[in-house]
Design a protein around this motif. Structure first.
Motif, PDB file in Angstrom:
ATOM      1  N   ASP A   4       0.837  -1.212   0.000  1.00  0.00           N
ATOM      2  CA  ASP A   4       0.000   0.000   0.000  1.00  0.00           C
ATOM      3  C   ASP A   4       0.866   1.255   0.000  1.00  0.00           C
ATOM      4  O   ASP A   4       0.511   2.264  -0.628  1.00  0.00           O
ATOM      5  CB  ASP A   4      -0.960   0.004   1.199  1.00  0.00           C
ATOM      6  N   GLY A   5       2.031   1.202   0.666  1.00  0.00           N
ATOM      7  CA  GLY A   5       2.925   2.371   0.650  1.00  0.00           C
ATOM      8  C   GLY A   5       3.453   2.611  -0.756  1.00  0.00           C
ATOM      9  O   GLY A   5       3.435   3.744  -1.269  1.00  0.00           O
ATOM     10  N   ASN A  13      -1.081  -3.582   4.190  1.00  0.00           N
ATOM     11  CA  ASN A  13      -0.910  -3.787   5.636  1.00  0.00           C
ATOM     12  C   ASN A  13      -1.088  -2.477   6.391  1.00  0.00           C
ATOM     13  O   ASN A  13      -0.705  -2.350   7.542  1.00  0.00           O
ATOM     14  CB  ASN A  13       0.451  -4.431   5.949  1.00  0.00           C
ATOM     15  N   MET A  65       0.437   0.169   6.337  1.00  0.00           N
ATOM     16  CA  MET A  65       1.700   0.768   6.800  1.00  0.00           C
ATOM     17  C   MET A  65       2.624   0.990   5.605  1.00  0.00           C
ATOM     18  O   MET A  65       2.657   0.174   4.687  1.00  0.00           O
ATOM     19  CB  MET A  65       2.437  -0.179   7.758  1.00  0.00           C
ATOM     20  N   SER A  66       3.364   2.092   5.669  1.00  0.00           N
ATOM     21  CA  SER A  66       4.557   2.227   4.829  1.00  0.00           C
ATOM     22  C   SER A  66       5.697   1.863   5.800  1.00  0.00           C
ATOM     23  O   SER A  66       5.516   0.936   6.579  1.00  0.00           O
ATOM     24  CB  SER A  66       4.643   3.667   4.301  1.00  0.00           C
ATOM     25  N   ASN A  96      -0.729  -5.710  -1.544  1.00  0.00           N
ATOM     26  CA  ASN A  96      -0.520  -6.219  -0.186  1.00  0.00           C
ATOM     27  C   ASN A  96      -0.701  -5.052   0.786  1.00  0.00           C
ATOM     28  O   ASN A  96       0.215  -4.279   1.030  1.00  0.00           O
ATOM     29  CB  ASN A  96       0.891  -6.821  -0.082  1.00  0.00           C
TER      30      ASN A  96
HETATM   31 MG   LIG Z   1       2.517  -1.479   3.524  1.00  0.00          MG
END
Ligand SMILES: [Mg+2]
Ligand SMILES: Cc1ncc(C[n+]2csc(CCOP(=O)(O)OP(=O)(O)O)c2C)c(N)n1
Ligand SMILES: CC(=O)[C@@H](O)[C@H](O)COP(=O)(O)O
Length: 622
Positions: free
Chosen positions: A145-146, A175, A177-178, A173
């Motif tokens: 996602d980052g 999550n 979070m970066s 993917n």
């Molecule tokens: Mg991520």
């Protein structure tokens, strides 16, 4: 015997019954934790992709089907399952396994990655090639996602979405979070997709405001949401068949979904939800701390580091807060590297002047340009290697308009464990040819602080490039003093040989000079070069040597050679720096020694080139 020990390639994996995959995932996760705690490496992301990796290799016919891992910092399970389990103790060390996918390491590493957001473009290229060649295979991009926040990922989606007949699968993917907490509107959008609120909102909007056909659509959205096959407006609008979100740790969900997708033609988009650090409580609780680790004891977790020498990153972070305190116009910008760039405290103390723009180096530079046009004083903190992404923006959007932007270039020179992809070897060469730029390289921490102030006070684009880690341990004066632009200093007086050293190479040059009785100048400025000092040193010495932790081609040594030529001075000149080849991962000190950039290597090169003998051993007989 452990299940994991029976898997030497994905063909072995595919022989296992489905019931054995969950126990295998447990073993793999334990192996990862044991292994990374001994070598260091990117832990949280790897713990989060265990099941996804097993499922992809189980369902798809790798290496015939191609998997491209974005960034590639989550590929340890992939390495373990593709015949590299026994080499994991060598991870990120000299001559050992790379921390990223590398084409010359394995046929399963279909594309070299490490800089983010390239996977969809590369996989699309592979899928397109397969189509042209009439070969039947899937190309799969796995992107976080980052990494999805970068423009390049969207350029690829834009291109791929209209290619109805390519066999492309993008796995997002997600999550949440970066490296740091994720930022921006895309993150908000993905969160809404995951929570299902988007569909509720669509339904509500439909009821109150929409005409009948739109109400129908809202109803459909709701139905799909219940069935977990959700048309996600944005990805569908790009032309992808969107599937998800599904639980990326549930093999019973992943495998049937991937098996279904395998049968579908055209661009597919699977949204998978995972947890960074999954299965290791400490990493789940602190995914940032466990993003990239050194060695640690897994039963105790990472302990706070003992106070050692301050790093250049910390020198920058402290300077940024001090300068922000005295100048309200200062704004700090990071493209998704808050921790690595030393901006955590600035973020806490000056939240309104702190901008994490996501993995968007190009945007970060033009954004700074825009701020500068309005009289703000932007400081872009960026790794040397990542500024490569924003080269046109640097020239076109900042330097050409002579805008007042300060660049704090961290990780200049060799970085060690991350290897060639992350090494900051080119910034001197790529910056010094840009008109209007001022380029500085500090030889110690105190000089670094002064240079940052000098860059900041300079009314135009200026960069300070400093290395990863600690410097020589110089005392840092708290004042915000400037140094004279374009002036170097002689740090050691000698005879015969003059060493013109830049940045991190000043200290080893001084050591080398002791055995040669050479003069050493800390040149400080790559641009403007201290031409007067160059001429003076040329006049008073027989031989000149330049030393820099950057590529020799077009680097600071080249600048000195150009200055000598311009002045019509012919003098024997030895240019030392990084050679014209990529330098792999390993311990930074060993790497520097391997290219002759430690004190011993510098001395040796000088002796060999100019035929100077070894210093005579003086034996005191009294
Ligand atoms: Mg991520
Ligand atoms: C162009 C570029 N900028 C910055 C980075 C540094 N970086 C490495 S991983 C990462 C976070 C990626 O987040 P995501 O894709 O969500 O993967 P996760 O770490 O969550 O597994 C960043 C910013 C990079 N590798 N490449
Ligand atoms: C994968 C990636 O790009 C980052 O996680 C990088 O490894 C960070 O490097 P530093 O450890 O130098 O901050």
């Amino acid at each position: 015997m452990k299940l994991l020990d029976t898997i030497n390639d994905p063909a072995d994996l595919r022989k296992l019954p489905r019931t054995q995959l969950t126990p295998l995932a447990h073993e793999l996760r334990q192996f990862l934790l044991d292994s990374v705690s001994k070598t260091g490496g990117h832990l949280s992301s790897n713990l989060g992709t265990v099941e996804l990796t097993i499922a992809l290799h189980y369902v798809f016919n790798t290496p015939e089907d191609r998997i491209v891992w974005d960034v590639g910092h989550q590929t340890y399970s992939h390495k373990i399952l593709t015949g590299r389990r026994e080499r994991m103790p060598s991870l990120r060390q000299l001559n050992g396994l790379s921390g990223f996918p590398k084409r010359d390491e394995s046929e399963y590493d279909t594309f070299g990655t490490a800089h983010s957001s390239t996977s969809i473009s590369a996989a699309l290229g592979m899928a397109t090639a397969a189509k042209i060649k009439g070969e039947k295979r899937k190309a799969i991009a796995v992107i976080g996602d980052g990494s999805m926040t970068a423009g390049m990922a969207f350029e690829a989606l834009n291109n791929a979405g209209v290619e109805d007949d390519v066999d492309l699968l993008v796995v997002l993917n997600d999550n949440d979070m970066s490296i740091s907490p994720p930022v921006g509107a895309l993150n908000r959008y993905l969160a809404r997709l995951m929570s299902g609120q988007f569909y509720a909102a669509a339904k509500n909007v439909g009821k109150t405001m929409l005409p009948a056909p739109m109400l129908e659509l809202a109803k459909k959205l709701e139905e799909h949401a219940k069935g977990m096959v959700v048309p996600a407006t944005m990805f569908e609008e790009f032309g992808f068949n969107y599937i998800g979100p599904i639980d990326g740790h549930d093999l019973d969900s992943l495998i049937p979904t991937l098996e279904n997708i395998k049968k579908l033609k055209g661009p597919q988009f699977l949204h998978v939800v995972t947890k960074k650090g999954q299965g290791y409580k400490l990493a789940e609780a602190e995914p940032i701390l466990y993003h990239g680790t050194g060695k640690f004891n897994p039963s105790e977790g990472i302990k706070p580091a003992k106070a050692t020498k301050i790093t250049y990153t910390e020198v920058f972070g402290n300077w940024l807060c001090d300068m922000a305190h005295v100048d309200k116009r200062l704004v700090g910008i990071t493209p998704a590297m808050r921790e690595g760039s030393g901006m955590v405290r600035f973020n806490q103390e000056y939240p309104d002047r702190y901008f994490d723009v996501g993995i968007a180096e190009q945007h970060s530079v033009t954004f700074a340009g825009g701020l500068a046009t309005e009289g703000m004083k932007p400081v872009v903190a960026i790794y040397s290697t990542f500024l490569q992404r924003a080269y046109d923006q640097l020239i076109h959007d900042v330097a050409l308009q002579n805008l007042d932007v300060t660049f704090a270039l961290d990780r200049a020179g060799l970085v060690g464990a991350d290897g060639a992809t992350h090494a900051g070897n080119y910034d001197i060469a790529y910056l010094r040819c840009i008109p209007n730029m001022v380029v500085m390289a500090p030889s110690d921490e105190n000089e670094c602080r002064k240079m940052l102030t000098t860059a900041y006070r300079f009314d135009g684009p200026a960069a300070v490039r400093y290395p990863r880690g600690a410097g020589v341990g110089a005392a840092i004066e708290p004042a915000l003093d400037v140094i004279e632009i374009g002036k170097g200093v002689v740090r050691r007086e000698g005879k015969g040989v003059a060493i013109l050293a830049f940045g991190s190479m000043v200290a080893p040059s001084i050591k080398a000079a002791d055995g040669l009785n050479a003069t050493v100048a800390d040149m400080r400025f790559v641009k403007p070069l201290d031409v007067e000092l160059v001429k003076q040193l040329a006049q008073n010495h027989d031989y000149l040597v330049t030393v820099e932790e950057g590529c020799t081609m077009g680097g600071a040594g080249s600048a000195v050679a150009e200055a000598l030529a311009e002045a019509g001075i012919a003098k024997p000149l030895l240019i030392l720096g990084l050679p014209d080849r990529f330098i792999d991962h390993g311990d930074p000190a060993l790497l520097l020694a391997s290219v002759g950039l430690d004190a011993h290597g510098i001395g040796k090169s000088i002796r060999e080139r100019f035929g100077i003998g070894e210093p005579r051993l003086v034996v005191n007989n009294t």
